[in-house]
Write an enzyme that holds these catalytic residues in place. Sequence first.
Site, PDB file in Angstrom:
ATOM      1  N   GLY A 256       0.827  -1.347   0.102  1.00 16.78           N
ATOM      2  CA  GLY A 256      -0.100  -0.173  -0.003  1.00 16.78           C
ATOM      3  C   GLY A 256       0.839   1.149  -0.107  1.00 16.78           C
ATOM      4  N   ASN A 257       2.193   1.310   0.501  1.00 19.28           N
ATOM      5  CA  ASN A 257       3.040   2.351   0.711  1.00 19.28           C
ATOM      6  C   ASN A 257       3.520   2.793  -0.659  1.00 19.28           C
ATOM      7  OD1 ASN A 257       2.795   3.440   3.237  1.00 19.28           O
ATOM      8  ND2 ASN A 257       3.641   1.268   3.887  1.00 19.28           N
TER       9      ASN A 257
ATOM     10  N   LYS B 111      -4.193  -3.968  15.946  1.00 16.75           N
ATOM     11  CA  LYS B 111      -3.951  -3.138  14.887  1.00 16.75           C
ATOM     12  C   LYS B 111      -4.312  -1.822  14.659  1.00 16.75           C
ATOM     13  CE  LYS B 111      -2.698  -2.843  10.489  1.00 16.75           C
ATOM     14  NZ  LYS B 111      -1.208  -2.886   9.921  1.00 16.75           N
TER      15      LYS B 111
ATOM     16  N   LYS C  86      -2.467  -8.176   4.247  1.00 14.71           N
ATOM     17  CA  LYS C  86      -2.479  -8.268   3.056  1.00 14.71           C
ATOM     18  C   LYS C  86      -1.529  -9.461   2.367  1.00 14.71           C
ATOM     19  CE  LYS C  86       0.946  -6.045   0.419  1.00 14.71           C
ATOM     20  NZ  LYS C  86       1.834  -6.020   1.414  1.00 14.71           N
TER      21      LYS C  86
ATOM     22  N   LYS D  60       5.293 -10.589   6.007  1.00 13.60           N
ATOM     23  CA  LYS D  60       5.666 -10.954   4.574  1.00 13.60           C
ATOM     24  C   LYS D  60       6.556 -12.485   4.996  1.00 13.60           C
ATOM     25  CE  LYS D  60       6.448  -6.247   3.504  1.00 13.60           C
ATOM     26  NZ  LYS D  60       4.886  -6.096   3.029  1.00 13.60           N
TER      27      LYS D  60
HETATM   28  P1  ADP Z   1       4.142  -2.782   2.824  1.00 20.56           P
HETATM   29  O1  ADP Z   1       3.471  -1.466   2.737  1.00 20.56           O
HETATM   30  O2  ADP Z   1       4.925  -3.081   1.760  1.00 20.56           O
HETATM   31  O3  ADP Z   1       3.643  -3.765   3.575  1.00 20.56           O
HETATM   32  P2  ADP Z   1       5.618  -2.505   5.137  1.00 20.56           P
HETATM   33  O4  ADP Z   1       6.197  -1.279   5.826  1.00 20.56           O
HETATM   34  O5  ADP Z   1       4.551  -3.101   5.942  1.00 20.56           O
HETATM   35  O6  ADP Z   1       5.406  -2.290   3.787  1.00 20.56           O
HETATM   36  O7  ADP Z   1       6.792  -3.541   5.534  1.00 20.56           O
HETATM   37  C1  ADP Z   1       8.130  -3.424   4.807  1.00 20.56           C
HETATM   38  C2  ADP Z   1       9.124  -2.555   5.577  1.00 20.56           C
HETATM   39  O8  ADP Z   1       9.607  -3.331   6.651  1.00 20.56           O
HETATM   40  C3  ADP Z   1      10.392  -2.167   4.904  1.00 20.56           C
HETATM   41  O9  ADP Z   1      10.237  -1.052   4.229  1.00 20.56           O
HETATM   42  C4  ADP Z   1      11.322  -2.102   6.028  1.00 20.56           C
HETATM   43  O10 ADP Z   1      11.423  -0.637   6.574  1.00 20.56           O
HETATM   44  C5  ADP Z   1      10.784  -2.945   7.222  1.00 20.56           C
HETATM   45  N1  ADP Z   1      11.700  -3.968   7.883  1.00 20.56           N
HETATM   46  C6  ADP Z   1      11.575  -4.378   8.933  1.00 20.56           C
HETATM   47  N2  ADP Z   1      12.573  -5.270   9.271  1.00 20.56           N
HETATM   48  C7  ADP Z   1      12.865  -5.679   8.179  1.00 20.56           C
HETATM   49  C8  ADP Z   1      14.081  -6.606   7.648  1.00 20.56           C
HETATM   50  N3  ADP Z   1      14.555  -7.360   8.498  1.00 20.56           N
HETATM   51  N4  ADP Z   1      14.334  -6.364   6.407  1.00 20.56           N
HETATM   52  C9  ADP Z   1      14.047  -5.301   5.417  1.00 20.56           C
HETATM   53  N5  ADP Z   1      13.053  -4.578   5.797  1.00 20.56           N
HETATM   54  C10 ADP Z   1      12.496  -4.572   6.999  1.00 20.56           C
HETATM   55 MG    MG Z   2       2.703  -4.109   5.396  1.00 24.63          MG
END
Ligand code: ADP
Ligand code: MG
Length: 317
Positions: A13-14, A131, A216, A278
């Site tokens: 979403g970002n 959440k 998601k 993820k």
């Molecule tokens: P999205 O909107 O794609 O779901 P999120 O912000 O929820 O994105 O999750 C992705 C973010 O997780 C990355 O941009 C990064 O800042 C963070 N992150 C946290 N831990 C890790 C890690 N171990 N490796 C890489 N990114 C990480």
């Molecule tokens: Mg996310």
Amino acid sequence: MSQEKKAVVALGGNAITREFEEGNIYQQFANTRRSLLGTVEMIKQGYKLAITHGNGPQVGNYLIRVEAARHLVPPLPLGVIVADVEGGMGYMIGQSLQNKLIREGIHRDVVTILTQVIVDRDDPSILNPTKFVGPFYQRDQVEKLQKERGWIIKEDPGRGYRRVVPSPKPITLVERNIIRQLFDQEVIVISTGGGGIPVYVEKDGTLEGVDGVVDKDLASAILAVEIGAKELFILTAVEKVALNYGKPNQIDLDTMTLSDAKRYLAEGHFPPGSMGPKIQAAIDFLERGGEIVVITSVEKHVEAIEGRTGTRIVPLI
Ligand code: ADP
Ligand code: MG
């Protein structure tokens, strides 16, 4: 790996509403178009493709709108907001993709399916929501809002006070059969947007909505299993998954096995609200027949398809 190319692409979403931008509709369309470059490349390579997307920033903005207009129009519950946003984002992604395909002279149908995701009505997060959604509030507003709106508000440490809502675990998708049929017919299906609209099944089999949100990434893994995809691409804001993320001893990973992923997750390398789901989605997918998960940024998607970057998670090396 099997011959047929079948993949799910999950867009963050970002990636569509960026933190450092205002997030107006022109920016959202521009970001959407940019986020689809790798997807178009996969379509050119003959992939059967399903697309999912996040909705965090978009639902956050919608909640601000509902609150600001409360004295003018009746507010909508969160479940309906999630559905509205799924429709709007599906339209934006679908039309942007269709236009790219038209310009490339590629004939593939694109459709958005509004997706309901089945959750357990006794899911622990329904009783104890954690959440965070929507805007931040001042400490002295909390009690009034809790009483008048019936919300649960908690402190988002270091950031302020915010409403919390259930985020139950996805079990399956109501529309899974139709999505699978379309996917098998090479229709590009946009579904499970924002993780889908959470619903539970009543004793008589009817559905009832839940005012919550579903992750998601976890829902995308369920979709990938249900439609028999072999590959899951999770596009986010980082090029690679890292150990010791953000620390001086950060190590970016090219490859992880399923057992590495489980171990690193247990060791706390992947926080719950961001990278954690993820990696959990990758584990769920690979344990249920998936062949590979690739996590990378939208900018690096094309390179990652060729195996030149991103983090690849596989059952075994
Ligand atoms: P999205 O909107 O794609 O779901 P999120 O912000 O929820 O994105 O999750 C992705 C973010 O997780 C990355 O941009 C990064 O800042 C963070 N992150 C946290 N831990 C890790 C890690 N171990 N490796 C890489 N990114 C990480
Ligand atoms: Mg996310």
